[in-house]
Write an enzyme that holds these catalytic residues in place. Structure first.
Site, PDB file in Angstrom:
ATOM      1  N   LEU A   8       0.837  -1.200   0.000  1.00 42.72           N
ATOM      2  CA  LEU A   8       0.000   0.000   0.000  1.00 42.72           C
ATOM      3  C   LEU A   8       0.873   1.252   0.000  1.00 42.72           C
ATOM      4  O   LEU A   8       1.634   1.489   0.936  1.00 42.72           O
ATOM      5  CB  LEU A   8      -0.923   0.016   1.221  1.00 42.72           C
ATOM      6  CG  LEU A   8      -2.075  -0.990   1.215  1.00 42.72           C
ATOM      7  CD1 LEU A   8      -2.764  -1.012   2.569  1.00 42.72           C
ATOM      8  CD2 LEU A   8      -3.079  -0.658   0.117  1.00 42.72           C
ATOM      9  N   GLY A  11      -1.946   5.443  -2.505  1.00 44.49           N
ATOM     10  CA  GLY A  11      -2.609   5.910  -3.716  1.00 44.49           C
ATOM     11  C   GLY A  11      -3.874   5.121  -3.998  1.00 44.49           C
ATOM     12  O   GLY A  11      -4.167   4.115  -3.351  1.00 44.49           O
ATOM     13  N   VAL A  12      -4.613   5.565  -5.008  1.00 44.10           N
ATOM     14  CA  VAL A  12      -5.893   4.936  -5.310  1.00 44.10           C
ATOM     15  C   VAL A  12      -5.709   3.519  -5.856  1.00 44.10           C
ATOM     16  O   VAL A  12      -6.512   2.614  -5.554  1.00 44.10           O
ATOM     17  CB  VAL A  12      -6.714   5.808  -6.294  1.00 44.10           C
ATOM     18  CG1 VAL A  12      -6.026   5.932  -7.640  1.00 44.10           C
ATOM     19  CG2 VAL A  12      -8.128   5.257  -6.468  1.00 44.10           C
ATOM     20  N   LEU A  33       6.061   0.362   2.657  1.00 42.79           N
ATOM     21  CA  LEU A  33       7.501   0.532   2.786  1.00 42.79           C
ATOM     22  C   LEU A  33       7.793   2.013   3.015  1.00 42.79           C
ATOM     23  O   LEU A  33       7.366   2.867   2.235  1.00 42.79           O
ATOM     24  CB  LEU A  33       8.213   0.052   1.526  1.00 42.79           C
ATOM     25  CG  LEU A  33       7.957  -1.398   1.101  1.00 42.79           C
ATOM     26  CD1 LEU A  33       8.719  -1.708  -0.178  1.00 42.79           C
ATOM     27  CD2 LEU A  33       8.343  -2.373   2.210  1.00 42.79           C
ATOM     28  N   CYS A  94      13.991  -0.466  -8.559  1.00 41.94           N
ATOM     29  CA  CYS A  94      13.245  -0.317  -7.314  1.00 41.94           C
ATOM     30  C   CYS A  94      12.239  -1.452  -7.160  1.00 41.94           C
ATOM     31  O   CYS A  94      12.087  -2.023  -6.078  1.00 41.94           O
ATOM     32  CB  CYS A  94      12.535   1.033  -7.295  1.00 41.94           C
ATOM     33  SG  CYS A  94      11.770   1.452  -5.704  1.00 41.94           S
ATOM     34  N   GLY A 119      -0.730  -2.599  -6.771  1.00 45.55           N
ATOM     35  CA  GLY A 119      -1.663  -1.906  -7.648  1.00 45.55           C
ATOM     36  C   GLY A 119      -1.105  -1.630  -9.028  1.00 45.55           C
ATOM     37  O   GLY A 119      -1.601  -0.742  -9.729  1.00 45.55           O
ATOM     38  N   CYS A 193       8.863   9.341  -7.264  1.00 42.89           N
ATOM     39  CA  CYS A 193       8.720   9.771  -5.878  1.00 42.89           C
ATOM     40  C   CYS A 193       9.811  10.771  -5.504  1.00 42.89           C
ATOM     41  O   CYS A 193       9.570  11.697  -4.719  1.00 42.89           O
ATOM     42  CB  CYS A 193       8.766   8.561  -4.948  1.00 42.89           C
ATOM     43  SG  CYS A 193      10.211   7.505  -5.166  1.00 42.89           S
TER      44      CYS A 193
END
Length: 353
Positions: A8, A11-12, A33, A94, A119, A193
């Protein structure tokens, strides 16, 4: 009951992934994380939203401090790459080294759960003939993220579920509203990010790399202007060079040893072939002879026909049917056969043509 750990970000997309599996009867555990400090989906704001989603769904929420891992595999990797005059792609690295690998290990070793879910917009299928898991593009090609997932291992694919792979983004938003999730109207992240956290890639790099001015030269070595740091430039760049010319100029090379940025016209920025290293064959065994495929050399570039020539040392050569613009060292070249991701690797250098 099937158990799954859902990554998680706050975000949507990850929220809907968790809610969908929860409604399908899975025993869901949320896992976030902690990658770095600052703003952005994967940081403080994201952790709060992820915790709220878990509270809404009535599921446990675990937070793992992954800042040291992120610093080593992503921040240090990016900085050293830009210092060497390449344009690294952090997302695929990543996914394999920071997210999927550690998440799967945490799920198995700490929670006794064999599956994780995220997601991401991609699909996984098992191919019985080859006894391999295959990575496929998402149904929604406008959101497909398989390009960033080529470096996953068979073990990681076997232990991963992509609940959004068959959905359009509009359906994801609709489900978020239907489930009354807090993140239903959350704006979509548009950048890395690191960019969200620092405001721009330039600001991030300037924090770690001291500016060192040098020459901007043409293909013959003639000095045309000055730059304030090679890390501010990337192959194929046209805007922001700061040199007036009769025809558009593009960055066609970065020479870290000489601290030079090399510019030329569009033909100079077009390459007939390239070599690729750190190759991972995700859906098929490593080929022993040349094969035909389509290759995507940037996330938003179309996949184009190529001949793939395997080389020793986990490398390959790509020979394009038509010369390609802006083949950039440090970016990923990902191979496809239709929707199937065959494999990919990191572009080492364009071959002059």
């Amino acid at each position: 009951m099937n158990r799954v750990v859902v990554g998680l970000s706050g975000g949507v997309d990850s929220s809907v992934a968790a809610a969908t599996l929860h409604r399908q009867g899975y025993e869901v555990v949320g896992l976030t994380l902690w990658l770095m400090k600052g703003k952005g989906q994967c940081c403080s704001e994201g952790m709060v939203d992820a915790a709220f989603i878990c509270e809404q769904l009535g599921i446990p929420h675990h937070i793992v401090d992954s800042r040291d891992v992120f610093q080593h595999y992503i921040v240090d990797y990016l900085v050293s790459g830009y210092e060497a005059g390449i344009t690294p792609l952090p997302c695929s690295q990543c996914n394999r080294a920071v997210k999927f690998g550690p998440m799967l290990s945490y799920a198995r070793e700490q929670l006794g759960i064999d599956q994780i879910a995220t997601g991401h917009y991609a699909r996984i299928q098992y191919e019985a003939t080859s006894a391999r898991y295959q990575l496929l593009r998402a149904v929604d090609l406008t959101k497909d993220q398989s390009y960033f997932l080529y470096d996953l291992t068979q073990d990681q694919l076997a232990g991963t579920v992509f609940p959004l792979g068959e959905l359009k983004k509009t359906e994801t938003r609709r489900l978020a509203a239907e489930y009354n999730l807090k993140t239903a109207d959350k704006p979509e992240s548009q950048d890395l990010c690191l960019i969200e956290s620092h405001g721009s890639m330039k600001a991030f790099l300037d924090k770690y790399i001291s500016q060192s001015s040098g020459n901007i030269v043409d293909v013959d070595g003639k000095v045309l202007g000055q730059h304030n740091g090679i890390h501010h430039y990337t192959i194929g760049q046209r805007k922001g060079i700061g040199i007036a010319a009769a025809q558009p100029l593009y960055v066609i090379g970065i020479d870290a040893g000489r601290n030079q940025v090399i510019v030329g016209d569009r033909t100079h920025a077009t390459q007939p072939e390239c070599t690729v290293g750190r190759v991972n064959w995700v859906s098929i065994p490593e080929p022993t002879a040349p094969i035909r495929a389509t290759a995507q050399v940037r996330y938003r570039s179309p996949a184009v026909p190529v001949t793939v020539i395997p080389l020793e040392g986990n490398r390959m050569k790509l020979v394009f049917d038509e010369p390609q613009f802006s083949v950039t060292p440090g970016q990923a070249a990902v191979l496809y056969e239709g929707d199937i991701v065959l494999g990919g690797g990191i572009i080492e250098r364009p071959t002059a043509g």
